[in-house]
Structure formats: structure tokens, C-alpha cells
Design a protein around this motif. Structure first.
Motif, PDB file in Angstrom:
ATOM      1  N   MET A 137      18.231  53.205  40.190  1.00 44.47           N
ATOM      2  CA  MET A 137      19.697  53.202  40.080  1.00 44.47           C
ATOM      3  C   MET A 137      20.291  52.190  41.059  1.00 44.47           C
ATOM      4  O   MET A 137      21.182  51.417  40.693  1.00 44.47           O
ATOM      5  N   VAL A 138      19.789  52.178  42.292  1.00 41.14           N
ATOM      6  CA  VAL A 138      20.282  51.222  43.294  1.00 41.14           C
ATOM      7  C   VAL A 138      20.010  49.793  42.823  1.00 41.14           C
ATOM      8  O   VAL A 138      20.891  48.921  42.904  1.00 41.14           O
ATOM      9  N   GLY A 139      18.817  49.548  42.299  1.00 41.52           N
ATOM     10  CA  GLY A 139      18.472  48.213  41.804  1.00 41.52           C
ATOM     11  C   GLY A 139      19.373  47.771  40.660  1.00 41.52           C
ATOM     12  O   GLY A 139      19.807  46.616  40.592  1.00 41.52           O
ATOM     13  N   ALA A 140      19.695  48.692  39.743  1.00 36.12           N
ATOM     14  CA  ALA A 140      20.575  48.367  38.616  1.00 36.12           C
ATOM     15  C   ALA A 140      21.982  48.019  39.105  1.00 36.12           C
ATOM     16  O   ALA A 140      22.591  47.055  38.628  1.00 36.12           O
ATOM     17  N   ILE A 141      22.473  48.790  40.075  1.00 32.27           N
ATOM     18  CA  ILE A 141      23.805  48.515  40.626  1.00 32.27           C
ATOM     19  C   ILE A 141      23.817  47.165  41.338  1.00 32.27           C
ATOM     20  O   ILE A 141      24.753  46.370  41.175  1.00 32.27           O
ATOM     21  N   VAL A 142      22.767  46.880  42.103  1.00 33.98           N
ATOM     22  CA  VAL A 142      22.683  45.590  42.806  1.00 33.98           C
ATOM     23  C   VAL A 142      22.637  44.437  41.803  1.00 33.98           C
ATOM     24  O   VAL A 142      23.284  43.406  42.008  1.00 33.98           O
ATOM     25  N   PHE A 143      21.879  44.627  40.710  1.00 32.11           N
ATOM     26  CA  PHE A 143      21.827  43.583  39.675  1.00 32.11           C
ATOM     27  C   PHE A 143      23.221  43.293  39.130  1.00 32.11           C
ATOM     28  O   PHE A 143      23.635  42.141  39.014  1.00 32.11           O
ATOM     29  N   GLY A 144      23.962  44.346  38.783  1.00 24.85           N
ATOM     30  CA  GLY A 144      25.299  44.158  38.213  1.00 24.85           C
ATOM     31  C   GLY A 144      26.269  43.538  39.205  1.00 24.85           C
ATOM     32  O   GLY A 144      26.984  42.580  38.873  1.00 24.85           O
ATOM     33  N   ILE A 145      26.305  44.059  40.424  1.00 21.37           N
ATOM     34  CA  ILE A 145      27.218  43.527  41.432  1.00 21.37           C
ATOM     35  C   ILE A 145      26.840  42.095  41.811  1.00 21.37           C
ATOM     36  O   ILE A 145      27.713  41.246  41.997  1.00 21.37           O
ATOM     37  N   GLY A 146      25.556  41.827  41.898  1.00 20.93           N
ATOM     38  CA  GLY A 146      25.101  40.466  42.217  1.00 20.93           C
ATOM     39  C   GLY A 146      25.576  39.456  41.187  1.00 20.93           C
ATOM     40  O   GLY A 146      26.036  38.361  41.528  1.00 20.93           O
ATOM     41  N   TRP A 147      25.492  39.838  39.900  1.00 19.82           N
ATOM     42  CA  TRP A 147      25.957  38.913  38.862  1.00 19.82           C
ATOM     43  C   TRP A 147      27.471  38.741  38.936  1.00 19.82           C
ATOM     44  O   TRP A 147      27.975  37.618  38.782  1.00 19.82           O
ATOM     45  N   LEU A 148      28.203  39.834  39.162  1.00 18.19           N
ATOM     46  CA  LEU A 148      29.672  39.737  39.248  1.00 18.19           C
ATOM     47  C   LEU A 148      30.107  38.841  40.415  1.00 18.19           C
ATOM     48  O   LEU A 148      31.022  38.019  40.260  1.00 18.19           O
ATOM     49  N   ILE A 149      29.470  38.988  41.557  1.00 17.52           N
ATOM     50  CA  ILE A 149      29.806  38.140  42.713  1.00 17.52           C
ATOM     51  C   ILE A 149      29.477  36.682  42.405  1.00 17.52           C
ATOM     52  O   ILE A 149      30.270  35.780  42.696  1.00 17.52           O
ATOM     53  N   THR A 150      28.318  36.455  41.801  1.00 17.01           N
ATOM     54  CA  THR A 150      27.926  35.084  41.445  1.00 17.01           C
ATOM     55  C   THR A 150      28.915  34.471  40.455  1.00 17.01           C
ATOM     56  O   THR A 150      29.317  33.312  40.607  1.00 17.01           O
ATOM     57  N   ALA A 151      29.321  35.238  39.462  1.00 15.91           N
ATOM     58  CA  ALA A 151      30.274  34.735  38.466  1.00 15.91           C
ATOM     59  C   ALA A 151      31.625  34.433  39.113  1.00 15.91           C
ATOM     60  O   ALA A 151      32.241  33.402  38.824  1.00 15.91           O
ATOM     61  N   ALA A 152      32.074  35.307  40.021  1.00 13.33           N
ATOM     62  CA  ALA A 152      33.367  35.095  40.686  1.00 13.33           C
ATOM     63  C   ALA A 152      33.327  33.844  41.566  1.00 13.33           C
ATOM     64  O   ALA A 152      34.258  33.028  41.544  1.00 13.33           O
ATOM     65  N   LEU A 153      32.259  33.682  42.332  1.00 16.39           N
ATOM     66  CA  LEU A 153      32.141  32.488  43.185  1.00 16.39           C
ATOM     67  C   LEU A 153      32.052  31.213  42.344  1.00 16.39           C
ATOM     68  O   LEU A 153      32.633  30.187  42.700  1.00 16.39           O
ATOM     69  N   SER A 154      31.336  31.288  41.236  1.00 18.04           N
ATOM     70  CA  SER A 154      31.234  30.128  40.336  1.00 18.04           C
ATOM     71  C   SER A 154      32.592  29.780  39.756  1.00 18.04           C
ATOM     72  O   SER A 154      32.972  28.601  39.697  1.00 18.04           O
ATOM     73  N   TRP A 155      33.338  30.789  39.328  1.00 18.82           N
ATOM     74  CA  TRP A 155      34.661  30.558  38.752  1.00 18.82           C
ATOM     75  C   TRP A 155      35.597  29.904  39.770  1.00 18.82           C
ATOM     76  O   TRP A 155      36.292  28.932  39.442  1.00 18.82           O
ATOM     77  N   LEU A 156      35.607  30.437  41.000  1.00 17.66           N
ATOM     78  CA  LEU A 156      36.464  29.850  42.037  1.00 17.66           C
ATOM     79  C   LEU A 156      36.093  28.399  42.304  1.00 17.66           C
ATOM     80  O   LEU A 156      36.957  27.543  42.485  1.00 17.66           O
TER      81      LEU A 156
END
Length: 174
Positions: free
Chosen positions: A111-130
Motif C-alpha cells: 500500500m505504501v509503495g502504491a501511494i508513493v508511485f502515485g504521488i511520485g508521478w503527480l509531483i513529477t508531472a507538476a514540476l514538468s508542467w511548471l
């Protein structure tokens, strides 16, 4: 009557004071007072759209990498949420004899790994967008985000695997 001298160039006969006045440069004198604020030189931004780089290839590569990352995250999350099946597949691939029995810890860390995967992608997408909005080179952000996220998720998944008695026995830790 013709003058044998060549015609003067712009400002050639002007006095230094007249030249400074024409270009609005202050006369040389003592240094400015210490209380005057120092303003660092700034680079002027591009004033027209044509002067700003578009970096079309960078944008395309960034979007492809983010899309591939999203596909990877969406397919990996269900697999690691069923951690017992994931661990058994991993044990079979590595050649560990036995059955995965550390299911409670595996469920938690999956469960922790799945949450980290999702949050990691969201942070990466946000930084890329900025970065794309600021017209900076961005293609490297999804790559670094993937490496960092995968490293953290791997650490999360290793904890219950190494806590299993069959895996520990295979690697000589028991």
C-alpha cells in the motif's frame, strides 16, 4: 570653396560633456554613496513571442515520458497492491524455493509503495508542467522523477521481501 578635410562623423566634434548629455550618461565623479541600494544587472526578457524559444521537441519528449510514466504507474499499482502474488512472482523469477508468508507486512508496504508511485508521478508531472510553462528544458524531469520514485518504491517493496523466511534463507540471512 571645398574643405580638404573629411566630413566629421557623428559626435566627433562634440565635447565630452555634450556627448554624455546626448547619451544621458552621468558625468564622472565620486562613487555613489554607500547608502544607495545596489541593483544587480538583470537580463531583459524576450519581448516578442518570436524571440522566445518554443522547444517543440522538448515538449513532445516530455509529454511522451509523462504518458509512459503514467501507464507504468497505473499498471504497477494493482500488482503491488496484491503483494502476495507480486512477491511470489518475484520469488519464482529469482529462484527462491518456498511460498511468500510475510503477507501482513507485504500488504502494508505494498500500500505504501502504491501511494508513493502515485504521488511520485503527480509531483513529477507538476514540476514538468511548471517547467514547460516557463519555457525551460524539461525532458529530464520525468526521467529523474522516475528514477527517484522507483528507488523509493523499491525500498518499500524490499522490506517485506527480506522479512520473509524463505527469501532470508535463500540469501543466507537466516
Amino acid at each position: 570653396m571645398s574643405d580638404p578635410r573629411p566630413a566629421p562623423r557623428y559626435g566627433e566634434y562634440a565635447t565630452p560633456e555634450e556627448q554624455r548629455a546626448a547619451i544621458r550618461e552621468p558625468a564622472p565623479g565620486p562613487a555613489p554613496a554607500a547608502s544607495a541600494p545596489h541593483r544587480p544587472a538583470q537580463t531583459a526578457p524576450a519581448t516578442t513571442v518570436a524571440a522566445q524559444p518554443t522547444r517543440l521537441a522538448d515538449r513532445i519528449i516530455t509529454m511522451i515520458l509523462l504518458g509512459y510514466g503514467l501507464l507504468t504507474v497505473l499498471t504497477a499499482i494493482p500488482q503491488i497492491l496484491d503483494f502476495t502474488a507480486f512477491a511470489q512472482t518475484w520469488m519464482d523469477a529469482v529462484g527462491v524455493d518456498g511460498e511468500f508468508t510475510n503477507t501482513d507486512q507485504g500488504r502494508t508496504w505494498g500500500m505504501v509503495g502504491a501511494i508513493v508511485f502515485g504521488i511520485g508521478w503527480l509531483i513529477t508531472a507538476a514540476l514538468s508542467w511548471l517547467s514547460l510553462v516557463k519555457r525551460r528544458v524539461t525532458w529530464w524531469i520525468p526521467l529523474v522523477g522516475a528514477i527517484v520514485t522507483f528507488g523509493i518504491v523499491s525500498a518499500c517493496l524490499v522490506v517485506p521481501l527480506l522479512g520473509d523466511s524463505a527469501v532470508a534463507a535463500h540469501f543466507g540471512a537466516a
